[in-house]
Design an enzyme around this catalytic site. Structure first.
Site, PDB file in Angstrom:
ATOM      1  N   GLU A 250       0.840  -1.200   0.000  1.00 19.20           N
ATOM      2  CA  GLU A 250       0.000   0.000   0.000  1.00 19.20           C
ATOM      3  C   GLU A 250       0.869   1.241   0.000  1.00 19.20           C
ATOM      4  O   GLU A 250       1.983   1.230   0.521  1.00 19.20           O
ATOM      5  CB  GLU A 250      -0.842   0.027   1.280  1.00 19.20           C
ATOM      6  N   LYS A 252       2.257   4.599   1.384  1.00 12.89           N
ATOM      7  CA  LYS A 252       2.391   5.147   2.748  1.00 12.89           C
ATOM      8  C   LYS A 252       2.212   6.656   2.646  1.00 12.89           C
ATOM      9  O   LYS A 252       3.026   7.354   2.063  1.00 12.89           O
ATOM     10  CB  LYS A 252       3.756   4.789   3.341  1.00 12.89           C
ATOM     11  N   ARG A 274      -3.017   8.740  16.627  1.00  9.42           N
ATOM     12  CA  ARG A 274      -2.117   7.604  16.862  1.00  9.42           C
ATOM     13  C   ARG A 274      -1.780   7.501  18.347  1.00  9.42           C
ATOM     14  O   ARG A 274      -1.576   6.423  18.865  1.00  9.42           O
ATOM     15  CB  ARG A 274      -0.852   7.830  16.044  1.00  9.42           C
ATOM     16  N   GLU A 304      -5.295   7.122   7.142  1.00 11.52           N
ATOM     17  CA  GLU A 304      -4.357   8.243   7.233  1.00 11.52           C
ATOM     18  C   GLU A 304      -5.008   9.426   6.530  1.00 11.52           C
ATOM     19  O   GLU A 304      -5.388   9.329   5.359  1.00 11.52           O
ATOM     20  CB  GLU A 304      -3.038   7.848   6.551  1.00 11.52           C
ATOM     21  N   PHE A 344      -7.495   2.212   5.736  1.00 13.59           N
ATOM     22  CA  PHE A 344      -6.773   0.978   5.405  1.00 13.59           C
ATOM     23  C   PHE A 344      -7.184  -0.225   6.242  1.00 13.59           C
ATOM     24  O   PHE A 344      -6.770  -1.338   5.954  1.00 13.59           O
ATOM     25  CB  PHE A 344      -5.250   1.165   5.470  1.00 13.59           C
TER      26      PHE A 344
HETATM   27  P1  ATP Z   1       6.636   7.256  10.805  1.00 13.67           P
HETATM   28  O1  ATP Z   1       7.356   8.411  11.427  1.00 13.67           O
HETATM   29  O2  ATP Z   1       7.408   6.532   9.755  1.00 13.67           O
HETATM   30  O3  ATP Z   1       5.229   7.548  10.405  1.00 13.67           O
HETATM   31  P2  ATP Z   1       5.606   5.920  13.023  1.00 13.67           P
HETATM   32  O4  ATP Z   1       6.403   5.439  14.169  1.00 13.67           O
HETATM   33  O5  ATP Z   1       4.686   7.064  13.225  1.00 13.67           O
HETATM   34  O6  ATP Z   1       6.636   6.228  11.907  1.00 13.67           O
HETATM   35  P3  ATP Z   1       5.276   3.470  11.642  1.00 13.67           P
HETATM   36  O7  ATP Z   1       4.958   2.228  12.370  1.00 13.67           O
HETATM   37  O8  ATP Z   1       6.681   3.627  11.304  1.00 13.67           O
HETATM   38  O9  ATP Z   1       4.739   4.715  12.451  1.00 13.67           O
HETATM   39  O10 ATP Z   1       4.483   3.522  10.291  1.00 13.67           O
HETATM   40  C1  ATP Z   1       3.137   3.348  10.307  1.00 13.67           C
HETATM   41  C2  ATP Z   1       2.486   4.702  10.141  1.00 13.67           C
HETATM   42  O11 ATP Z   1       2.349   5.033   8.765  1.00 13.67           O
HETATM   43  C3  ATP Z   1       1.073   4.619  10.649  1.00 13.67           C
HETATM   44  O12 ATP Z   1       1.037   5.002  12.006  1.00 13.67           O
HETATM   45  C4  ATP Z   1       0.295   5.566   9.776  1.00 13.67           C
HETATM   46  O13 ATP Z   1       0.230   6.820  10.404  1.00 13.67           O
HETATM   47  C5  ATP Z   1       1.144   5.732   8.538  1.00 13.67           C
HETATM   48  N1  ATP Z   1       0.520   5.199   7.293  1.00 13.67           N
HETATM   49  C6  ATP Z   1       0.479   5.837   6.114  1.00 13.67           C
HETATM   50  N2  ATP Z   1      -0.081   5.083   5.168  1.00 13.67           N
HETATM   51  C7  ATP Z   1      -0.413   3.900   5.740  1.00 13.67           C
HETATM   52  C8  ATP Z   1      -1.014   2.696   5.266  1.00 13.67           C
HETATM   53  N3  ATP Z   1      -1.374   2.531   3.997  1.00 13.67           N
HETATM   54  N4  ATP Z   1      -1.176   1.699   6.159  1.00 13.67           N
HETATM   55  C9  ATP Z   1      -0.797   1.831   7.437  1.00 13.67           C
HETATM   56  N5  ATP Z   1      -0.212   2.950   7.947  1.00 13.67           N
HETATM   57  C10 ATP Z   1      -0.029   3.981   7.109  1.00 13.67           C
END
Ligand code: ATP
Length: 591
Positions: A250, A252, A274, A304, A344
């Site tokens: 998917e 991001k 979050r 998101e 999602f």
């Molecule tokens: P980052 O700073 O990379 O966003 P993070 O610690 O906030 O890191 P991660 O676990 O690294 O979170 O990445 C997941 C995050 O990506 C989710 O919390 C969400 O906010 C975002 N996101 C964006 N697109 C998607 C998607 N298609 N599916 C799931 N999460 C997504």
């Protein structure tokens, strides 16, 4: 349970630093609570009136607290202020003045934990004209009947500064020991906590229905689920190795994660971030669309939200999306920066938990509950069968201005509150740097020399969170890259939570000029992760000066100020070790 028994335990908890002794004391205290008392006891011990997503606060500021102490003890306000100045702790001032007042023969009646908690709730609910005065009198009423030690904790709690240094994980472990048959049952309690983010509720179920009730615990609308998070990988091949024959990939999106809860019958919608903060009032457009564009009777789904220009088909930057996170001017910001929610996942639908169903099933349910696809759409995705598929999709995502991709395992359950390999993210990487930033907790700062001495800030000591041990382990000293504004911002904000000695749940052999309570999270980029005996991150034995921990090379701060995250949501020691492993693998692959 008498409040004096509770504060007696608080006093003892403040004087121990070993986590095991903390758990023993805490579980002894919790096991004394009877029936409905456990909920207020757990919340009070956390220093809150309700789970944080409800955002309920007493609304008492220092000035009101000091005036209440004066009223309750009969001292003049200038005496109270001078006692406060001595320690900087209004709770200590209340204790000292109550001691002296008692010598003057003022009487008292026993408080119970429930009466103190109910009075605090009452204080929080007072609003409107003249509310400051009513709050002050209610607080003074509580103090008049309190012992000196009770007064210390009443004032600290009222100011939101109870800070016993207990993390959620420690409280869960103590609950497991007190009523769950032993510390081994912590994972079962943790599962329930991850489904509702409410320690009071979990404790209440444990005390009223026992472990059977905890095992049967399910998510339900309006208690936010702790979100699933993604792991990292270096290469598309590694993602495919972990996923099997095929996976979903998917886009991001770099926006704001939203967990939407809805109940159509009650026309009620809530949106949580979050970090499980209630965002509903800031995003009326998304809340309305949740009712208008879906046909669910009740649901919990996630997506998101990102600022998106429909006519140009362009995603806007995170900076534009974040403009929508505000308390005032909500309507005009909604017009200026229209958002789209790219959904999602769905974790609950029409009275049934979907968390144990596979992702492919959940996604299908999500697609069929979305009827309109205007404000709420689904994330773009493909089915990838090879590393090449992933790479092509990743390149397309980057060229359309996205952050990267997330691969998801079709059969995986929704894993609340954890970072597991059923979701793997791949972001744009930067050469000669770690491919991702880390979020670290500030545990101290240095005063600095030269120009920096002027600001009283010469860098900070930062830690990763070890979620197994529930402690913050030092990982790096960040000394460069601060602007003048940042130096004065960090100095003035950090000095408010300074401590004389290393705070509870912190492990560091480096001693900063000023220790600070582990509360604030900053985003940091570094060149690489290295091994070093100087830092505690990842050490088995904190007392072994020769054991190698993990550290950062050339760290610099990326966030302007603090990240909107709790300290327990910072990068974990386990993630650092995993990033180190990926880095080593990458440098071997690059040779
Ligand atoms: P980052 O700073 O990379 O966003 P993070 O610690 O906030 O890191 P991660 O676990 O690294 O979170 O990445 C997941 C995050 O990506 C989710 O919390 C969400 O906010 C975002 N996101 C964006 N697109 C998607 C998607 N298609 N599916 C799931 N999460 C997504």
């Amino acid at each position: 349970m008498f409040f004096c028994d509770v504060t007696n335990y608080y006093g003892r908890l403040e004087s121990v630093s070993s986590r095991l002794s903390m758990i023993d004391l805490l579980s002894e205290m919790l096991s004394k609570a009877e029936g409905a008392e456990i909920k207020p006891l757990v919340y009070f011990t956390q220093g809150v009136l309700a789970p944080s997503f409800e955002g309920i606060e007493t609304g008492i500021a220092d000035k009101t607290a000091l005036a209440a102490i004066a009223l309750a003890t009969g001292f003049e306000i200038k005496d109270v202020e001078s006692a406060f100045r001595k320690s900087g702790d209004a709770g200590k001032a209340a204790e000292e003045l109550k001691l002296r007042a008692r010598l003057r023969g003022m009487g008292r009646k026993e408080h119970s934990i429930s009466t103190v908690f109910d009075s605090m709730k009452k204080i929080a609910s007072i609003s409107g004209q003249g509310s400051k005065d009513v709050k002050l009198r209610t607080l003074a009423g509580l103090l008049s009947n309190a012992s000196p030690v009770e007064a210390r904790y009443i004032i600290r709690f009222a100011l939101g500064k109870l800070r016993l240094g207990l993390g959620d994980a420690t409280i869960l472990e103590a609950l497991a020991k007190a009523k769950g048959g032993g510390r081994e049952s912590k994972p079962v309690l943790e599962r329930a906590y991850n489904l509702c983010s409410d320690l009071g509720k979990v404790a209440d179920v444990l005390y009223s229905k026992g472990m059977k009730g905890i095992e049967a615990f399910e998510a339900e609308p309006f208690s936010p689920i702790r979100p699933e998070l993604a792991e990292r990988a270096n290469t598309f091949e590694e993602i495919m190795e972990r996923m099997g024959d095929s996976c979903f990939a998917e886009s991001k999106y770099d926006g704001l994660r939203m967990q939407v809860h809805l109940d159509r019958k009650r026309k009620r919608v809530e949106i949580f971030s979050r970090n499980l903060e209630r965002l509903t009032d800031m995003f009326p457009d998304i809340a309305k669309a949740a009712l208008d564009e879906t046909d669910a009777h009740s649901a919990i789904f996630e997506g998101e939200a990102i600022s998106y220009d429909d006519s140009a088909g362009e995603f806007h930057s995170f900076q534009e999306t974040i403009q929508r996170k505000r308390k005032h001017g909500v309507e005009s910001a909604a017009e200026k920066f229209p958002l789209r929610l790219f959904a999602f996942d769905v974790m609950y639908l029409d009275g049934e938990s979907y968390m144990d169903k596979g992702y492919a099933v959940r996604r299908e349910a999500l697609e069929s509950m979305l009827k309109k696809r205007d404000v709420i759409r689904t994330t773009d995705r493909i089915v990838a069968k090879s590393a090449k598929d992933l790479e092509r999709y990743f390149n397309a995502a980057i060229s359309s201005g996205l952050e990267g991709i997330i691969a998801k395992e079709p059969g995986s359950k929704y894993i609340a509150g954890a970072r597991k390999f059923s979701w793997i993210k791949m972001k744009r990487s930067y050469k000669a740097e770690m491919s991702d930033t880390v979020d670290l907790v500030v545990i101290g700062y240095f005063l600095g020399k030269g120009l920096r001495a002027e600001f009283g800030f010469g860098g900070m000591l930062a830690a990763a969170y070890n979620d197994k041990r529930d402690v913050f382990e030092s990982i790096t000293r960040i000394g460069t890259g601060f602007t003048e504004e940042q130096m004065s911002f960090f100095r003035s904000s950090l000095s408010k939570s300074s401590r004389k000695a290393m705070p509870a749940r912190v492990e560091s052999s480096i001693v900063p000029d000023v220790w600070v309570e582990p509360l604030h999270v900053v985003e940091v980029r570094a060149d690489e992760i290295t091994r070093s005996p100087m830092h505690m991150c990842g050490k088995e034995d904190y007392n072994d000066p020769d054991e190698q921990g993990y550290a950062l090379r050339f760290p610099r701060i990326v966030s302007e100020g603090y990240r909107d995250k709790r300290a327990e949501d910072a990068t974990t020691t386990k993630e650092i070790i995993e990033m180190f492993r990926l880095q080593k693998k990458k440098s071997l692959d690059d040779r």
